[in-house]
Motif scaffolding. Structure first.
Motif, PDB file in Angstrom:
ATOM      1  N   VAL A 248       0.876  -1.203  -0.016  1.00 18.34           N
ATOM      2  CA  VAL A 248      -0.071  -0.141  -0.045  1.00 18.34           C
ATOM      3  C   VAL A 248       0.791   1.326  -0.074  1.00 18.34           C
ATOM      4  CG1 VAL A 248      -1.539   1.285   1.462  1.00 18.34           C
ATOM      5  CG2 VAL A 248      -2.036  -1.310   1.124  1.00 18.34           C
ATOM      6  N   ILE A 249       2.081   1.221   0.773  1.00 19.47           N
ATOM      7  CA  ILE A 249       2.856   2.423   0.810  1.00 19.47           C
ATOM      8  C   ILE A 249       3.474   2.572  -0.728  1.00 19.47           C
ATOM      9  CG2 ILE A 249       5.146   3.175   1.865  1.00 19.47           C
ATOM     10  CD1 ILE A 249       4.318   1.591   4.360  1.00 19.47           C
ATOM     11  N   TYR A 250       3.787   1.547  -1.393  1.00 22.11           N
ATOM     12  CA  TYR A 250       4.262   1.904  -2.801  1.00 22.11           C
ATOM     13  C   TYR A 250       3.301   2.458  -3.538  1.00 22.11           C
ATOM     14  CZ  TYR A 250       8.203  -1.637  -2.331  1.00 22.11           C
ATOM     15  OH  TYR A 250       9.541  -2.227  -1.835  1.00 22.11           O
ATOM     16  N   ARG A 251       2.038   2.258  -3.198  1.00 21.95           N
ATOM     17  CA  ARG A 251       1.027   3.039  -3.951  1.00 21.95           C
ATOM     18  C   ARG A 251       1.233   4.838  -3.800  1.00 21.95           C
ATOM     19  NH1 ARG A 251       1.399  -1.038  -5.862  1.00 21.95           N
ATOM     20  NH2 ARG A 251      -0.084  -2.722  -6.215  1.00 21.95           N
ATOM     21  N   PHE A 252       1.684   5.143  -2.891  1.00 21.91           N
ATOM     22  CA  PHE A 252       1.937   6.436  -2.668  1.00 21.91           C
ATOM     23  C   PHE A 252       3.374   6.937  -2.820  1.00 21.91           C
ATOM     24  CE2 PHE A 252      -1.529   5.152   0.178  1.00 21.91           C
ATOM     25  CZ  PHE A 252      -2.574   5.750  -0.240  1.00 21.91           C
ATOM     26  N   ARG A 255       8.226   7.328  -6.952  1.00 25.08           N
ATOM     27  CA  ARG A 255       9.287   6.710  -7.679  1.00 25.08           C
ATOM     28  C   ARG A 255       8.913   6.082  -8.977  1.00 25.08           C
ATOM     29  NH1 ARG A 255      13.243   3.541  -3.854  1.00 25.08           N
ATOM     30  NH2 ARG A 255      11.109   3.115  -2.709  1.00 25.08           N
ATOM     31  N   ASP A 256       9.618   6.144 -10.028  1.00 28.26           N
ATOM     32  CA  ASP A 256       9.457   5.358 -11.108  1.00 28.26           C
ATOM     33  C   ASP A 256       9.738   3.958 -11.035  1.00 28.26           C
ATOM     34  OD1 ASP A 256       8.624   7.884 -12.634  1.00 28.26           O
ATOM     35  OD2 ASP A 256      10.671   8.273 -13.178  1.00 28.26           O
ATOM     36  N   MET A 257       9.322   3.127 -12.040  1.00 27.38           N
ATOM     37  CA  MET A 257       9.628   1.662 -12.151  1.00 27.38           C
ATOM     38  C   MET A 257      10.690   1.550 -12.874  1.00 27.38           C
ATOM     39  SD  MET A 257       7.232   0.192 -10.156  1.00 27.38           S
ATOM     40  CE  MET A 257       7.222  -1.543 -10.520  1.00 27.38           C
ATOM     41  N   ASP A 258      11.460   0.632 -12.371  1.00 22.90           N
ATOM     42  CA  ASP A 258      13.037   0.299 -13.037  1.00 22.90           C
ATOM     43  C   ASP A 258      12.426  -0.946 -14.203  1.00 22.90           C
ATOM     44  OD1 ASP A 258      15.301  -0.112 -14.442  1.00 22.90           O
ATOM     45  OD2 ASP A 258      16.480  -0.472 -12.635  1.00 22.90           O
ATOM     46  N   ARG A 259      12.364  -0.831 -15.492  1.00 19.78           N
ATOM     47  CA  ARG A 259      12.059  -1.902 -16.544  1.00 19.78           C
ATOM     48  C   ARG A 259      13.148  -2.056 -17.207  1.00 19.78           C
ATOM     49  NH1 ARG A 259       7.345  -3.533 -14.555  1.00 19.78           N
ATOM     50  NH2 ARG A 259       5.815  -1.524 -14.438  1.00 19.78           N
ATOM     51  N   GLN A 317       4.312 -11.522  -0.017  1.00 21.85           N
ATOM     52  CA  GLN A 317       5.567 -11.304   0.439  1.00 21.85           C
ATOM     53  C   GLN A 317       6.133 -11.160  -0.940  1.00 21.85           C
ATOM     54  OE1 GLN A 317       8.808 -12.937   3.534  1.00 21.85           O
ATOM     55  NE2 GLN A 317       8.552 -14.335   1.725  1.00 21.85           N
ATOM     56  N   ASN A 318       5.858 -12.092  -1.790  1.00 25.66           N
ATOM     57  CA  ASN A 318       6.414 -12.053  -3.202  1.00 25.66           C
ATOM     58  C   ASN A 318       5.951 -10.766  -3.940  1.00 25.66           C
ATOM     59  OD1 ASN A 318       7.805 -14.414  -2.594  1.00 25.66           O
ATOM     60  ND2 ASN A 318       6.297 -15.837  -3.959  1.00 25.66           N
ATOM     61  N   ILE A 319       4.905 -10.403  -3.957  1.00 22.25           N
ATOM     62  CA  ILE A 319       4.146  -9.103  -4.464  1.00 22.25           C
ATOM     63  C   ILE A 319       5.104  -8.157  -4.246  1.00 22.25           C
ATOM     64  CG2 ILE A 319       2.291  -7.618  -4.795  1.00 22.25           C
ATOM     65  CD1 ILE A 319       0.576 -10.120  -4.815  1.00 22.25           C
ATOM     66  N   PHE A 320       5.037  -7.655  -2.658  1.00 23.93           N
ATOM     67  CA  PHE A 320       6.305  -6.918  -2.237  1.00 23.93           C
ATOM     68  C   PHE A 320       7.327  -6.854  -2.394  1.00 23.93           C
ATOM     69  CE2 PHE A 320       8.682  -5.484   1.463  1.00 23.93           C
ATOM     70  CZ  PHE A 320       8.421  -4.336   1.719  1.00 23.93           C
ATOM     71  N   ILE A 321       8.014  -7.985  -2.403  1.00 21.42           N
ATOM     72  CA  ILE A 321       9.542  -8.004  -2.909  1.00 21.42           C
ATOM     73  C   ILE A 321       9.639  -7.830  -4.208  1.00 21.42           C
ATOM     74  CG2 ILE A 321      11.461  -9.310  -2.922  1.00 21.42           C
ATOM     75  CD1 ILE A 321      10.716 -10.907  -0.496  1.00 21.42           C
ATOM     76  N   ILE A 322       8.973  -8.145  -5.261  1.00 21.71           N
ATOM     77  CA  ILE A 322       9.026  -7.812  -6.546  1.00 21.71           C
ATOM     78  C   ILE A 322       8.820  -6.397  -6.860  1.00 21.71           C
ATOM     79  CG2 ILE A 322       8.078  -8.523  -8.797  1.00 21.71           C
ATOM     80  CD1 ILE A 322       7.546 -11.349  -7.946  1.00 21.71           C
ATOM     81  N   GLU A 323       7.831  -5.913  -6.213  1.00 20.39           N
ATOM     82  CA  GLU A 323       7.503  -4.780  -6.497  1.00 20.39           C
ATOM     83  C   GLU A 323       8.816  -3.621  -6.113  1.00 20.39           C
ATOM     84  OE1 GLU A 323       3.706  -2.231  -6.348  1.00 20.39           O
ATOM     85  OE2 GLU A 323       3.054  -4.263  -5.130  1.00 20.39           O
ATOM     86  N   GLY A 324       9.416  -4.004  -5.159  1.00 16.37           N
ATOM     87  CA  GLY A 324      10.481  -3.269  -4.506  1.00 16.37           C
ATOM     88  C   GLY A 324      11.637  -3.311  -5.351  1.00 16.37           C
ATOM     89  N   ARG A 327      11.674  -0.817  -8.245  1.00 18.77           N
ATOM     90  CA  ARG A 327      11.676   0.547  -7.808  1.00 18.77           C
ATOM     91  C   ARG A 327      12.964   1.371  -8.247  1.00 18.77           C
ATOM     92  NH1 ARG A 327       6.499   2.770  -6.817  1.00 18.77           N
ATOM     93  NH2 ARG A 327       5.117   1.111  -6.824  1.00 18.77           N
ATOM     94  N   GLN A 328      12.795   2.555  -8.663  1.00 17.75           N
ATOM     95  CA  GLN A 328      13.996   3.192  -8.994  1.00 17.75           C
ATOM     96  C   GLN A 328      14.393   3.485  -7.456  1.00 17.75           C
ATOM     97  OE1 GLN A 328      16.013   3.867 -11.442  1.00 17.75           O
ATOM     98  NE2 GLN A 328      14.748   3.725 -13.219  1.00 17.75           N
ATOM     99  N   PRO A 329      15.908   3.897  -7.184  1.00 21.74           N
ATOM    100  CA  PRO A 329      16.333   4.431  -6.168  1.00 21.74           C
ATOM    101  C   PRO A 329      15.961   5.701  -5.712  1.00 21.74           C
ATOM    102  CG  PRO A 329      18.072   3.504  -7.003  1.00 21.74           C
ATOM    103  CD  PRO A 329      16.998   3.565  -8.127  1.00 21.74           C
ATOM    104  N   PRO A 330      15.611   6.423  -4.427  1.00 23.05           N
ATOM    105  CA  PRO A 330      15.382   7.670  -4.363  1.00 23.05           C
ATOM    106  C   PRO A 330      16.085   8.736  -4.881  1.00 23.05           C
ATOM    107  CG  PRO A 330      15.397   6.565  -2.234  1.00 23.05           C
ATOM    108  CD  PRO A 330      15.910   5.632  -3.197  1.00 23.05           C
TER     109      PRO A 330
END
Length: 330
Positions: A248-252, A255-259, A317-324, A327-330
């Motif tokens: 949920v925190i990721y939704r707010f 940062r851009d996604m690293d593709r 847990q897998n969803i959270f880790i894969i999303e993380g 993520r681009q660094p700050p």
């Protein structure tokens, strides 16, 4: 760092194996003692090589480098299969010795030992001394560290193999170092809570093993099972809530996604999903067994809840880790 930690325990395991086989070297083949020595040398050389060269992208002698890395990878997988097989055989022999008489066990073991015997009989190869028993139990309990070391090293060698001849994109050269401040913000709270869960889990596991293996009363075994399941259900519930909160925190997060293509991240995701499949299968078969069983008591209900929460926790847990990971660094 993780590789070195597993390497140290693997070396200790090799020392215990050498001590165990040396206790009755007169009736065993020399290869039994030579193998852990060679394995210890391999662990030291490979750990030093990975510590020095893990971040290298090789651009010279590409074919030779790829061949050497793939040979190292297959060697690690062979060592991993050997360790898994040895551990399984050891467990089978331990259970067999509990369930059959000493005469039948000695007759069955005679055929197994004869393949590695040089002279004498199976009775001469028995581990009777206290020091021999310490070596035997020691290397058996250290097998998981050797298994993890082989998998750890295989993953790192695979990433090196993928990086041979690879050019890093200019926009992905950013370096983000984790700034670890122990007493600022919530780092200290997280570490304390994590250590409490870790120590509590070890305590519950030890109590469970002692109660189940030493007690003959069914009531005490039921109490141990109830304690074990309740603790794991609480931990899995907390972990699931934390992972959902992180997503949920990721939704707010702005940062851009690293593709961009990244062999390390691709391997991380593949290993993460592959490892979860095993736990999914165990939980699924547990659910089927519980539903199909006729006596439905409190233990069955706790087991069913535990299996369902295990599936949910691994998914979140897998969803959270894969999303993380994306993520681009700050």
């Amino acid at each position: 760092g993780g590789l070195i930690l597993f390497a140290i325990f693997s070396l200790v395991m090799d020392v215990f194996k050498i001590g165990y086989y040396s206790s009755f070297y007169s009736c065993l083949s020399a290869i039994k003692i030579i193998y852990p020595i060679v394995q210890a040398i391999f662990v030291v050389v490979q750990t030093y090589f990975l510590w020095i060269s893990a971040k290298d992208c090789v651009h010279v002698h590409l074919n030779v480098t790829r061949c050497g890395l793939m040979l190292t990878l297959t060697t690690n997988l062979a060592v991993w299969m050997s360790a898994v097989t040895d551990e399984s055989v050891h467990k089978a022999h331990s259970k067999l010795k509990k369930n059959v008489t000493e005469e039948i066990f000695r007759w069955l073991m005679k055929g197994n030992l004869s393949t590695g015997m040089r002279s004498g009989s199976a009775e001469e190869c028995n581990c009777n001394s206290q020091l021999c028993q310490i070596f035997k139990n020691g290397y058996f309990w250290l097998y998981p560290f050797n298994i993890e070391y082989s998998l750890f090293a295989s993953a790192m060698v695979y990433v090196m193999w993928k990086n041979v001849g690879r050019f890093i994109d200019h926009h992905s050269l950013h370096i983000h170092r984790l700034k670890f401040r122990l007493f600022r913000k919530t780092f200290f709270v997280g570490i304390v809570l994590g250590l409490i869960i870790l120590v509590s889990g070890l305590g519950v596991l030890i109590l469970y093993e002692v109660q189940v293996n030493s007690s003959t009363e069914s009531s005490k075994k039921s109490q141990a099972l109830t304690m074990y399941y309740i603790f794991n259900i609480v931990c899995l519930s907390l972990m699931s809530l934390v992972c959902i909160g992180g997503s949920v925190i990721y939704r707010f997060d702005k940062r851009d996604m690293d593709r961009h293509k990244n062999p390390t991240r691709t391997l991380d995701v593949a290993l993460l999903m592959g490892a979860a499949l095993g736990q999914y299968a165990i939980s699924y078969y547990s659910i089927v067994a519980i539903v199909a069983s006729t006596p439905r008591d409190a233990i069955s209900a706790l087991n069913l809840t535990y299996a369902l929460l295990m599936i949910a926790q691994h998914t979140f847990q897998n969803i959270f880790i894969i999303e993380g990971l994306h993520r681009q660094p700050p």
